[in-house]
Write a protein that holds these residues in place. Structure first.
Motif, PDB file in Angstrom:
ATOM      1  N   HIS A  11       0.866  -1.173   0.000  1.00 38.35           N
ATOM      2  CA  HIS A  11       0.000   0.000   0.000  1.00 38.35           C
ATOM      3  C   HIS A  11       0.911   1.233   0.000  1.00 38.35           C
ATOM      4  O   HIS A  11       2.111   1.140   0.305  1.00 38.35           O
ATOM      5  CB  HIS A  11      -0.956  -0.016   1.192  1.00 38.35           C
ATOM      6  N   PRO A  12       0.398   2.400  -0.359  1.00 39.87           N
ATOM      7  CA  PRO A  12       1.265   3.557  -0.605  1.00 39.87           C
ATOM      8  C   PRO A  12       2.167   3.954   0.551  1.00 39.87           C
ATOM      9  O   PRO A  12       3.339   4.288   0.327  1.00 39.87           O
ATOM     10  CB  PRO A  12       0.267   4.668  -0.953  1.00 39.87           C
ATOM     11  N   TYR A  13       1.681   3.940   1.788  1.00 37.42           N
ATOM     12  CA  TYR A  13       2.541   4.369   2.891  1.00 37.42           C
ATOM     13  C   TYR A  13       3.697   3.390   3.105  1.00 37.42           C
ATOM     14  O   TYR A  13       4.807   3.795   3.473  1.00 37.42           O
ATOM     15  CB  TYR A  13       1.728   4.551   4.173  1.00 37.42           C
ATOM     16  N   GLU A  14       3.446   2.107   2.873  1.00 39.85           N
ATOM     17  CA  GLU A  14       4.532   1.139   2.988  1.00 39.85           C
ATOM     18  C   GLU A  14       5.547   1.346   1.873  1.00 39.85           C
ATOM     19  O   GLU A  14       6.756   1.206   2.083  1.00 39.85           O
ATOM     20  CB  GLU A  14       3.983  -0.287   2.958  1.00 39.85           C
ATOM     21  N   VAL A  15       5.064   1.694   0.681  1.00 40.21           N
ATOM     22  CA  VAL A  15       5.987   1.991  -0.422  1.00 40.21           C
ATOM     23  C   VAL A  15       6.835   3.213  -0.085  1.00 40.21           C
ATOM     24  O   VAL A  15       8.053   3.237  -0.339  1.00 40.21           O
ATOM     25  CB  VAL A  15       5.215   2.201  -1.735  1.00 40.21           C
ATOM     26  N   GLU A  16       6.225   4.240   0.489  1.00 38.85           N
ATOM     27  CA  GLU A  16       6.997   5.418   0.905  1.00 38.85           C
ATOM     28  C   GLU A  16       8.086   5.020   1.900  1.00 38.85           C
ATOM     29  O   GLU A  16       9.220   5.529   1.830  1.00 38.85           O
ATOM     30  CB  GLU A  16       6.068   6.464   1.530  1.00 38.85           C
ATOM     31  N   ALA A  17       7.765   4.128   2.826  1.00 37.42           N
ATOM     32  CA  ALA A  17       8.758   3.668   3.802  1.00 37.42           C
ATOM     33  C   ALA A  17       9.883   2.902   3.114  1.00 37.42           C
ATOM     34  O   ALA A  17      11.060   3.032   3.480  1.00 37.42           O
ATOM     35  CB  ALA A  17       8.083   2.797   4.856  1.00 37.42           C
ATOM     36  N   ALA A  18       9.531   2.105   2.105  1.00 35.43           N
ATOM     37  CA  ALA A  18      10.551   1.379   1.349  1.00 35.43           C
ATOM     38  C   ALA A  18      11.477   2.344   0.625  1.00 35.43           C
ATOM     39  O   ALA A  18      12.707   2.166   0.614  1.00 35.43           O
ATOM     40  CB  ALA A  18       9.883   0.436   0.348  1.00 35.43           C
ATOM     41  N   VAL A  19      10.917   3.381   0.035  1.00 37.86           N
ATOM     42  CA  VAL A  19      11.737   4.380  -0.663  1.00 37.86           C
ATOM     43  C   VAL A  19      12.657   5.098   0.324  1.00 37.86           C
ATOM     44  O   VAL A  19      13.840   5.336   0.025  1.00 37.86           O
ATOM     45  CB  VAL A  19      10.845   5.387  -1.410  1.00 37.86           C
ATOM     46  N   ALA A  20      12.141   5.430   1.499  1.00 40.06           N
ATOM     47  CA  ALA A  20      12.968   6.097   2.512  1.00 40.06           C
ATOM     48  C   ALA A  20      14.160   5.233   2.893  1.00 40.06           C
ATOM     49  O   ALA A  20      15.267   5.751   3.149  1.00 40.06           O
ATOM     50  CB  ALA A  20      12.127   6.428   3.746  1.00 40.06           C
ATOM     51  N   PHE A  21      13.969   3.915   2.938  1.00 41.05           N
ATOM     52  CA  PHE A  21      15.083   3.012   3.208  1.00 41.05           C
ATOM     53  C   PHE A  21      16.033   2.934   2.014  1.00 41.05           C
ATOM     54  O   PHE A  21      17.251   3.115   2.150  1.00 41.05           O
ATOM     55  CB  PHE A  21      14.552   1.624   3.552  1.00 41.05           C
ATOM     56  N   LEU A  22      15.494   2.698   0.828  1.00 39.36           N
ATOM     57  CA  LEU A  22      16.327   2.486  -0.350  1.00 39.36           C
ATOM     58  C   LEU A  22      17.133   3.722  -0.727  1.00 39.36           C
ATOM     59  O   LEU A  22      18.268   3.612  -1.212  1.00 39.36           O
ATOM     60  CB  LEU A  22      15.461   2.047  -1.527  1.00 39.36           C
ATOM     61  N   ASP A  23      16.582   4.897  -0.505  1.00 38.46           N
ATOM     62  CA  ASP A  23      17.294   6.124  -0.881  1.00 38.46           C
ATOM     63  C   ASP A  23      18.595   6.303  -0.104  1.00 38.46           C
ATOM     64  O   ASP A  23      19.484   7.045  -0.551  1.00 38.46           O
ATOM     65  CB  ASP A  23      16.395   7.351  -0.679  1.00 38.46           C
ATOM     66  N   SER A  24      18.722   5.649   1.054  1.00 35.28           N
ATOM     67  CA  SER A  24      19.932   5.825   1.871  1.00 35.28           C
ATOM     68  C   SER A  24      20.626   4.516   2.209  1.00 35.28           C
ATOM     69  O   SER A  24      21.615   4.527   2.952  1.00 35.28           O
ATOM     70  CB  SER A  24      19.581   6.574   3.165  1.00 35.28           C
ATOM     71  N   ALA A  25      20.139   3.391   1.698  1.00 32.52           N
ATOM     72  CA  ALA A  25      20.776   2.108   1.989  1.00 32.52           C
ATOM     73  C   ALA A  25      22.211   2.110   1.456  1.00 32.52           C
ATOM     74  O   ALA A  25      22.469   2.590   0.355  1.00 32.52           O
ATOM     75  CB  ALA A  25      19.977   0.974   1.356  1.00 32.52           C
ATOM     76  N   PRO A  26      23.169   1.575   2.209  1.00 35.22           N
ATOM     77  CA  PRO A  26      24.570   1.643   1.794  1.00 35.22           C
ATOM     78  C   PRO A  26      24.881   0.888   0.503  1.00 35.22           C
ATOM     79  O   PRO A  26      25.733   1.317  -0.268  1.00 35.22           O
ATOM     80  CB  PRO A  26      25.321   1.030   2.992  1.00 35.22           C
ATOM     81  N   ASP A  27      24.219  -0.226   0.247  1.00 37.47           N
ATOM     82  CA  ASP A  27      24.486  -1.015  -0.946  1.00 37.47           C
ATOM     83  C   ASP A  27      23.706  -0.405  -2.109  1.00 37.47           C
ATOM     84  O   ASP A  27      22.564  -0.764  -2.379  1.00 37.47           O
ATOM     85  CB  ASP A  27      24.064  -2.473  -0.713  1.00 37.47           C
ATOM     86  N   ARG A  28      24.334   0.526  -2.827  1.00 34.21           N
ATOM     87  CA  ARG A  28      23.617   1.279  -3.848  1.00 34.21           C
ATOM     88  C   ARG A  28      23.164   0.423  -5.040  1.00 34.21           C
ATOM     89  O   ARG A  28      22.025   0.574  -5.487  1.00 34.21           O
ATOM     90  CB  ARG A  28      24.464   2.463  -4.335  1.00 34.21           C
ATOM     91  N   PRO A  29      23.995  -0.458  -5.592  1.00 35.11           N
ATOM     92  CA  PRO A  29      23.477  -1.284  -6.697  1.00 35.11           C
ATOM     93  C   PRO A  29      22.267  -2.124  -6.290  1.00 35.11           C
ATOM     94  O   PRO A  29      21.309  -2.252  -7.058  1.00 35.11           O
ATOM     95  CB  PRO A  29      24.682  -2.156  -7.064  1.00 35.11           C
ATOM     96  N   ARG A  30      22.310  -2.686  -5.087  1.00 31.28           N
ATOM     97  CA  ARG A  30      21.173  -3.482  -4.610  1.00 31.28           C
ATOM     98  C   ARG A  30      19.946  -2.599  -4.434  1.00 31.28           C
ATOM     99  O   ARG A  30      18.824  -3.003  -4.783  1.00 31.28           O
ATOM    100  CB  ARG A  30      21.544  -4.164  -3.296  1.00 31.28           C
ATOM    101  N   ALA A  31      20.152  -1.390  -3.911  1.00 26.18           N
ATOM    102  CA  ALA A  31      19.028  -0.468  -3.713  1.00 26.18           C
ATOM    103  C   ALA A  31      18.421  -0.057  -5.050  1.00 26.18           C
ATOM    104  O   ALA A  31      17.192   0.024  -5.192  1.00 26.18           O
ATOM    105  CB  ALA A  31      19.498   0.763  -2.939  1.00 26.18           C
ATOM    106  N   GLU A  32      19.248   0.211  -6.037  1.00 26.93           N
ATOM    107  CA  GLU A  32      18.736   0.616  -7.349  1.00 26.93           C
ATOM    108  C   GLU A  32      17.938  -0.507  -7.994  1.00 26.93           C
ATOM    109  O   GLU A  32      16.881  -0.262  -8.602  1.00 26.93           O
ATOM    110  CB  GLU A  32      19.903   1.041  -8.232  1.00 26.93           C
TER     111      GLU A  32
END
Length: 314
Positions: A181-202
């Motif tokens: 659902h949208p709020y969970e997706v927003e939370a996922a983006v907040a994590f992925l935007d700063s996760a250290p493993d950039r290729p995995r995040a992308e």
């Protein structure tokens, strides 16, 4: 300081600009914390007054309570309050040091068996809370509460033992996400935007963006909202738009949308400013006070999003 020794007056936005109108709304309706945040972001205000206001919500356990997140009332610390506090500290460049060490101790104490955060700790029971936020005795871990916190700590290069298992939980939750659902997706983006493993995040963000479009979790044409479903349990008309996911041009979610779709979204956000100068809240309202406290928060976020995307606000 000026030659007379007085502090310089804050810059005044042009009359009737979106920023000027929002400023009048904030002074009229906002809590002290949001007043000081507005001044920090838009009127050359300092960080110290913001942190002083935030301290009023901090508890001895290192967490935050006292309705910092308006939909949860009462004095007890909660993960959602504490995540909100970290967003404030990040916004003013103070997300580090002993203050965050105390926060991490609190996060460790309230974590579930798999090392992540519940949305609501059972200590909330007995205090008012939004009826759409269930309180249970043994709450599960939630990406909704864990993802933004983990992302902010990584963004600020905070290293603490709590982060290891919480980060693993976020990766597992994001990479196994099929329906959401949208709020969970927003939370996922907040994590992925700063996760250290950039290729995995992308790679994870690319998969997530395709699911968002496939499951129509984003309203791509604000002029035809009837064509887009509202997520189950959300308020009528509680749509989410490209700017809700891609709050800045550097967000991984920005690649999910065409320039035309992003322009429409930002135009819609600009036009959503109301006559009183504030932006509306779209989620379900359940008490007058919570709506009053939330609107200045939403207003500041709208202005920051517009400014981040290069829109003129005042």
């Amino acid at each position: 300081m000026s030659e007379t020794g007085a502090s310089p007056l804050p810059a005044t936005p042009p009359a009737r600009s979106p920023l000027f109108r929002a400023e009048q709304f904030v002074w009229l309706t906002a809590r002290v914390l949001e007043q000081r945040l507005f001044a920090h972001h838009f009127l050359n205000g300092g960080a110290d007054p913001v942190e002083t206001a935030l301290d009023a919500y901090r508890n001895e356990d290192g967490g935050y309570g006292h309705a910092l997140e308006p939909d949860l009332r009462g004095p007890v610390s909660q993960p959602l309050h504490t995540g909100h506090a970290l967003r404030v500290l990040d916004a003013i460049g103070r997300c580090g040091g002993q203050r965050v060490e105390r926060v991490c101790r609190y996060l460790t104490a309230v974590s579930t068996a798999d090392g992540a955060l519940p949305a609501i700790h059972p200590s909330q029971r007995g205090y008012p809370a939004a009826p759409f936020i269930p309180i249970v005795d043994d709450p599960p871990s939630e990406l909704l509460s864990t993802g933004p916190v983990v992302g902010l700590l990584h963004r600020n290069e905070v290293w603490h033992a709590w982060l290891f298992r919480a980060t693993d939980f976020c990766w597992q939750a994001v990479e196994s996400m099929e329906k959401s659902h949208p709020y969970e997706v927003e939370a996922a983006v907040a994590f992925l935007d700063s996760a250290p493993d950039r290729p995995r995040a992308e790679a994870a963000a690319d998969r997530l963006g395709r699911r968002v479009r496939e499951h129509r979790l984003v309203a791509l044409d604000p002029s035809d909202l009837a064509a887009y479903p509202v997520a189950p349990g959300y308020a009528p008309g509680e749509h989410h738009f490209p700017h809700d996911y891609a709050k800045t041009p550097s967000s991984l979610a920005r690649a999910w949308f065409t320039d035309t779709e992003m322009t429409r979204s930002l135009d819609f956000l600009t036009d959503a400013q109301q006559e009183d100068g504030g932006w509306p809240i779209r989620w379900r309202q359940w008490a007058p006070g919570t709506a009053l406290e939330a609107r200045p928060m939403v207003t500041i976020e709208a202005l920051r999003t517009l400014r981040a995307h290069g829109r003129t606000i005042g």
